[in-house]
Design an enzyme around this catalytic site. Structure first.
Site, mmCIF file in Angstrom:
data_model
loop_
_atom_site.group_PDB
_atom_site.id
_atom_site.type_symbol
_atom_site.label_atom_id
_atom_site.label_comp_id
_atom_site.label_asym_id
_atom_site.label_seq_id
_atom_site.Cartn_x
_atom_site.Cartn_y
_atom_site.Cartn_z
ATOM 1 N N GLY A 250 3.146 -1.005 5.860
ATOM 2 C CA GLY A 250 4.102 -1.348 6.907
ATOM 3 C C GLY A 250 3.502 -1.257 8.297
ATOM 4 O O GLY A 250 3.787 -2.088 9.167
ATOM 5 N N ASP A 251 2.652 -0.252 8.509
ATOM 6 C CA ASP A 251 1.974 -0.096 9.802
ATOM 7 C C ASP A 251 1.015 -1.253 10.047
ATOM 8 O O ASP A 251 0.882 -1.745 11.171
ATOM 9 C CB ASP A 251 1.207 1.231 9.840
#
Length: 305
Positions: A250-251
């Protein structure tokens, strides 16, 4: 300059074994150690994509030194504030038949140390992007992200927020440039069950009405959805591959979106590179390389709804 803030960084200790047997001695088959924390992951991916950035936050003890040394080895700028007490936490992630995580608590951050971070942020201007990512230590007020955004609200800084619950909701009135909940976090915020893209769009619009300019929702195996400040909706598929480590995916999507948008000034291209970066990291043991991202990007299709 792009700045990332990781208030609660960690050493991620990844362990692979056949099966975790509680109450017994378990022999590790494979182990890896990484400098972790959502902001750090964003910094790492931005560096892979060719964007210089500066990682901010707090570190302490021998574990904090490991994180700083790792960033220096990768050529990532950092201005971490060294705390006087405790040590930076260690998060243990055990992969057996099921995946188990044990996350450390982290050190206490005093008001004086917090003010050191504020002094750095006071120097940001309209040429800068600030990424606020992840949880905060339990000793800090959950309005901290709100306080940061209030402090810089007149500086024209583009702020990206990847956080949950009140950490996210409290900042919306300051009109962050981008927020990135996942579909489960969106359900949690509004206490609903989302079963379709149309429902995800509906609740993304609610976040936009509350102040967010752009809303990027990651949906795991179902890809990602972007609601732009112009009320355009884009949906991406997800690349095919074997998931090796979901930590940082997600990052990586956040970093990929920022890089893609800065490269082209296009939200569509931001989503495309974001989806490719997130997928490539999921298929890697660490943050994905630029070469692998370029390979994965060929699989990504973005459609306008």
């Amino acid at each position: 300059m792009i700045y990332t803030v990781t208030l609660n960084p960690a050493i991620d200790y990844l362990i692979n074994l056949d099966n975790l047997e509680i109450g017994s001695i378990n022999r590790v088959e494979d182990e890896k150690v990484y400098a972790g924390g959502k902001g750090i992951n964003v910094s790492n991916m931005l560096k892979q994509l060719g964007y210089e950035n500066t990682a901010l936050g707090f570190i302490s003890g021998f574990t904090g030194e490991f994180i700083v040394n790792t960033l220096v080895e990768k050529g990532i700028n950092n201005k971490f504030i060294k705390l006087k007490n405790g040590f930076t936490r260690i998060n243990v992630k055990v992969k057996g038949k099921e995946e188990t995580e044990i996350n450390g608590k982290g050190p206490v951050i005093t008001n004086d140390e917090l003010n050191e971070l504020y002094k750095i942020l006071d120097n940001l201007n309209s040429d800068d992007i600030l990424v606020l990512a992840g949880s905060i230590p339990s000793t800090l007020d959950d309005k901290l992200y709100e306080n940061i955004m209030d402090r810089i609200k007149n500086k024209g800084v583009k702020v990206v927020v990847d956080a949950t619950k009140n950490l996210l909701l409290n900042v919306l009135k300051y009109k962050p440039f981008l927020i990135k909940p996942n579909n489960h976090e969106l359900e949690e915020i509004f206490n609903v069950k989302l079963n379709s893209n149309e429902e995800i769009i509906k609740y993304s619009k609610k976040l936009k009405e509350m102040g967010a300019l752009n809303v990027l929702v990651s949906m795991g195996k179902d890809g990602a959805l972007l609601l732009t400040e112009n009320d355009e909706v884009y949906v991406s598929n997800v690349a095919k591959g074997i998931v090796k480590n979901s930590v940082g995916a997600g990052d990586s999507m956040v970093a990929g979106f920022i890089a893609g948008y800065l490269d082209t000034n296009s939200y569509l291209e931001g989503l495309k590179l974001g989806a490719a970066s997130g997928g490539a990291t999921a298929f890697s043991y660490d943050i994905a390389t630029k070469e692998f991202i370029d390979e994965i990007k060929e699989q990504i299709i973005v459609c306008k709804m």
